[in-house]
Motif scaffolding. Structure first.
Motif, mmCIF file in Angstrom:
data_model
loop_
_atom_site.group_PDB
_atom_site.id
_atom_site.type_symbol
_atom_site.label_atom_id
_atom_site.label_comp_id
_atom_site.label_asym_id
_atom_site.label_seq_id
_atom_site.Cartn_x
_atom_site.Cartn_y
_atom_site.Cartn_z
ATOM 1 N N LEU A 247 0.851 -1.181 0.000
ATOM 2 C CA LEU A 247 0.000 0.000 0.000
ATOM 3 C C LEU A 247 0.894 1.239 0.000
ATOM 4 C CD1 LEU A 247 -3.098 -0.212 0.110
ATOM 5 C CD2 LEU A 247 -2.983 0.506 2.484
ATOM 6 N N VAL A 248 0.730 2.091 -1.030
ATOM 7 C CA VAL A 248 1.587 3.265 -1.135
ATOM 8 C C VAL A 248 0.844 4.562 -0.814
ATOM 9 C CG1 VAL A 248 3.145 2.169 -2.782
ATOM 10 C CG2 VAL A 248 1.197 3.508 -3.625
ATOM 11 N N GLU A 249 -0.502 4.507 -0.799
ATOM 12 C CA GLU A 249 -1.270 5.693 -0.451
ATOM 13 C C GLU A 249 -2.651 5.263 0.034
ATOM 14 O OE1 GLU A 249 -1.934 10.256 -1.963
ATOM 15 O OE2 GLU A 249 -0.631 8.883 -3.043
ATOM 16 N N PHE A 250 -3.147 5.966 1.072
ATOM 17 C CA PHE A 250 -4.441 5.632 1.655
ATOM 18 C C PHE A 250 -5.020 6.905 2.255
ATOM 19 C CE2 PHE A 250 -6.703 3.307 5.360
ATOM 20 C CZ PHE A 250 -7.898 3.279 4.659
ATOM 21 N N ALA A 251 -6.065 7.450 1.624
ATOM 22 C CA ALA A 251 -6.595 8.737 2.067
ATOM 23 C C ALA A 251 -7.999 8.934 1.521
ATOM 24 C CB ALA A 251 -5.684 9.876 1.617
ATOM 25 N N ASP A 252 -8.628 10.039 1.936
ATOM 26 C CA ASP A 252 -9.906 10.462 1.397
ATOM 27 C C ASP A 252 -9.837 10.523 -0.127
ATOM 28 O OD1 ASP A 252 -12.541 12.101 1.585
ATOM 29 O OD2 ASP A 252 -11.169 13.384 0.450
ATOM 30 N N ALA A 253 -10.917 10.110 -0.799
ATOM 31 C CA ALA A 253 -10.904 10.021 -2.259
ATOM 32 C C ALA A 253 -10.596 11.363 -2.915
ATOM 33 C CB ALA A 253 -12.244 9.490 -2.761
ATOM 34 N N ALA A 254 -11.179 12.444 -2.397
ATOM 35 C CA ALA A 254 -10.935 13.756 -2.991
ATOM 36 C C ALA A 254 -9.467 14.143 -2.883
ATOM 37 C CB ALA A 254 -11.812 14.806 -2.310
ATOM 38 N N ARG A 255 -8.847 13.827 -1.757
ATOM 39 C CA ARG A 255 -7.438 14.176 -1.591
ATOM 40 C C ARG A 255 -6.557 13.359 -2.530
ATOM 41 N NH1 ARG A 255 -3.466 13.177 3.629
ATOM 42 N NH2 ARG A 255 -1.556 13.438 2.439
ATOM 43 N N VAL A 256 -6.837 12.058 -2.640
ATOM 44 C CA VAL A 256 -6.019 11.219 -3.524
ATOM 45 C C VAL A 256 -6.096 11.725 -4.946
ATOM 46 C CG1 VAL A 256 -5.824 8.909 -4.541
ATOM 47 C CG2 VAL A 256 -6.137 9.162 -2.078
ATOM 48 N N PHE A 257 -7.291 12.140 -5.380
ATOM 49 C CA PHE A 257 -7.458 12.573 -6.752
ATOM 50 C C PHE A 257 -6.899 13.976 -6.986
ATOM 51 C CE2 PHE A 257 -9.451 11.465 -10.737
ATOM 52 C CZ PHE A 257 -9.658 12.690 -11.359
ATOM 53 N N ASP A 258 -7.135 14.874 -6.029
ATOM 54 C CA ASP A 258 -6.758 16.271 -6.225
ATOM 55 C C ASP A 258 -5.341 16.598 -5.757
ATOM 56 O OD1 ASP A 258 -9.300 16.729 -7.228
ATOM 57 O OD2 ASP A 258 -10.116 17.282 -5.259
ATOM 58 N N ASP A 259 -4.835 15.844 -4.776
ATOM 59 C CA ASP A 259 -3.507 16.138 -4.232
ATOM 60 C C ASP A 259 -2.788 14.844 -3.884
ATOM 61 O OD1 ASP A 259 -1.316 17.533 -3.250
ATOM 62 O OD2 ASP A 259 -2.212 17.773 -1.243
ATOM 63 N N PRO A 260 -2.503 13.995 -4.879
ATOM 64 C CA PRO A 260 -1.840 12.711 -4.598
ATOM 65 C C PRO A 260 -0.436 12.922 -4.027
ATOM 66 C CG PRO A 260 -1.849 13.165 -6.956
ATOM 67 C CD PRO A 260 -2.712 14.210 -6.332
ATOM 68 N N GLN A 261 -0.095 12.120 -3.017
ATOM 69 C CA GLN A 261 1.180 12.289 -2.333
ATOM 70 C C GLN A 261 2.285 11.396 -2.891
ATOM 71 O OE1 GLN A 261 1.431 14.755 0.268
ATOM 72 N NE2 GLN A 261 -0.493 15.181 -0.830
ATOM 73 N N HIS A 262 1.914 10.250 -3.411
ATOM 74 C CA HIS A 262 2.931 9.291 -3.865
ATOM 75 C C HIS A 262 3.132 9.415 -5.374
ATOM 76 C CE1 HIS A 262 4.992 5.453 -4.599
ATOM 77 N NE2 HIS A 262 5.318 5.494 -3.317
ATOM 78 N N PRO A 263 4.378 9.323 -5.853
ATOM 79 C CA PRO A 263 4.634 9.427 -7.296
ATOM 80 C C PRO A 263 3.857 8.407 -8.125
ATOM 81 C CG PRO A 263 6.682 9.567 -6.075
ATOM 82 C CD PRO A 263 5.623 9.206 -5.077
ATOM 83 N N TYR A 264 3.680 7.184 -7.585
ATOM 84 C CA TYR A 264 2.961 6.160 -8.341
ATOM 85 C C TYR A 264 1.492 6.539 -8.527
ATOM 86 C CZ TYR A 264 0.890 1.692 -9.628
ATOM 87 O OH TYR A 264 0.187 0.701 -10.258
ATOM 88 N N THR A 265 0.883 7.135 -7.486
ATOM 89 C CA THR A 265 -0.499 7.585 -7.612
ATOM 90 C C THR A 265 -0.613 8.645 -8.697
ATOM 91 O OG1 THR A 265 -0.789 7.187 -5.236
ATOM 92 C CG2 THR A 265 -2.498 8.448 -6.351
ATOM 93 N N ARG A 266 0.349 9.543 -8.744
ATOM 94 C CA ARG A 266 0.335 10.582 -9.779
ATOM 95 C C ARG A 266 0.463 9.965 -11.161
ATOM 96 N NH1 ARG A 266 3.242 13.459 -5.629
ATOM 97 N NH2 ARG A 266 5.275 12.926 -6.515
ATOM 98 N N LYS A 267 1.249 8.907 -11.286
ATOM 99 C CA LYS A 267 1.364 8.213 -12.571
ATOM 100 C C LYS A 267 0.048 7.545 -12.960
ATOM 101 C CE LYS A 267 5.801 8.856 -13.488
ATOM 102 N NZ LYS A 267 6.254 9.604 -14.683
ATOM 103 N N LEU A 268 -0.616 6.918 -11.972
ATOM 104 C CA LEU A 268 -1.909 6.299 -12.259
ATOM 105 C C LEU A 268 -2.925 7.334 -12.730
ATOM 106 C CD1 LEU A 268 -2.603 3.678 -9.423
ATOM 107 C CD2 LEU A 268 -2.144 3.233 -11.832
#
Length: 302
Positions: A247-268
């Motif tokens: 697990l590389v990121e775990f947060a509120d859906a709006a935060r993951v989409f609008d302000d992703p913290q992990h580089p892999y999430t940003r790539k996705l």
């Protein structure tokens, strides 16, 4: 049935302070790999921790091979963890033994990617619902038939669909049958494992709306497993992102989409369709890189 997406449920998060319905702590799953010279254990899931609240939807996302479906199968007790804990409503699931109690099977249901694989091609689709009721000792034949008809109504199917065979239904209708089969037992948690990926966009939207409406009516929770963040966002309260079994990121859906913290999430996010034109060239480059890596059998580098 409307085809536009419902308002993302992340805008109305569950109340804070409630005890989790499901708690996954330090979950690891491994398999035995053999070679000419030796055999060893290899982890496909390693030290995964998250929880799901009553009435909440958790989106679990990642590319193919990330381990997300493996986590779902462990929760369904189709795979045995090598380490860690899975607690459902305070009860440790990993110590239940080889035979899963019917009570757990009733409380935790699944909707898989290809409903046609779990529907008997030689039986009317109503049997998928009535057989589930019969296995759990619910009602007589007449009562089970009545419940099946009412459940079909609930998921947007007609009474005429009851006696049809799987081959006579569209993919979206087959998935509605799978949802009806899960819903009829009044589960508290439904694991949706790539439940939309085999459907066209319009049908995906209809099924998302159906799942959201059913959750509002029943209060059940979802573990919604998928690889497309744009789709998962519209049904999830929170999102957990997996890469290479972790697990590389775990947060509120709006935060993951609008302000992703992990580089892999940003790539996705860059590899999925976006609702705004900013960064279009970069997203196209990322999609091209992902496509090239997958064509060569490699894991995209972040």
């Amino acid at each position: 049935m409307k085809t536009e997406l419902s308002t993302p449920v992340s805008e109305t998060l569950p109340e804070a302070g409630r005890d989790p319905l499901l708690e996954v702590t330090g979950l690891s799953i491994s398999y035995e790999a053999r070679s000419i010279f030796r055999k060893e254990r290899r982890n496909v899931v390693e030290d995964v921790t998250f929880d799901i609240l009553p009435g909440e939807t958790l989106g679990l996302v990642g590319e193919s091979g990330s381990g997300k479906s493996t986590v779902g199968r462990a929760i369904l007790r189709l795979l045995a963890p090598s380490a860690g804990s899975i607690r459902f409503d305070g009860t440790e699931v990993t110590t239940l033994g080889h035979r899963t109690p019917l009570a757990y099977r009733r409380d935790v249901q699944a909707v898989f990617q290809d409903p046609s694989m779990s529907l008997n091609p030689r039986q009317p689709v109503s049997m998928a619902v009535t057989s589930a009721l019969q296995r759990h000792g619910l009602g007589n034949a007449a009562e089970r038939a009545r419940i099946a008809a009412e459940t079909f109504d609930h998921v947007g199917l007609t009474r005429a669909h009851l006696e049809r065979y799987p081959s006579e239904l569209s993919g979206g209708q087959q998935q509605r049958v799978a949802i009806a089969r899960a819903l009829v037992l009044k589960p508290r948690l439904v694991v949706c494992d790539e439940a939309l990926s085999a459907l066209d966009l319009s049908t995906q939207n209809q099924i998302i709306n159906l799942l959201v409406d059913l959750q509002a009516e029943t209060g059940m929770s979802y573990l919604f497993i998928g690889h497309n963040l744009e789709i998962v966002r519209h049904i999830s309260d929170r999102i957990a992102v997996m890469r290479l079994g972790r697990l590389v990121e775990f947060a509120d859906a709006a935060r993951v989409f609008d302000d992703p913290q992990h580089p892999y999430t940003r790539k996705l996010l860059g590899a999925t369709p976006a609702q705004h034109p900013a960064g279009r060239d970069e997203r196209r480059a990322v999609r091209a890189a992902f496509a090239k890596a997958h064509a060569e059998g490699l894991v995209p580098v972040v």
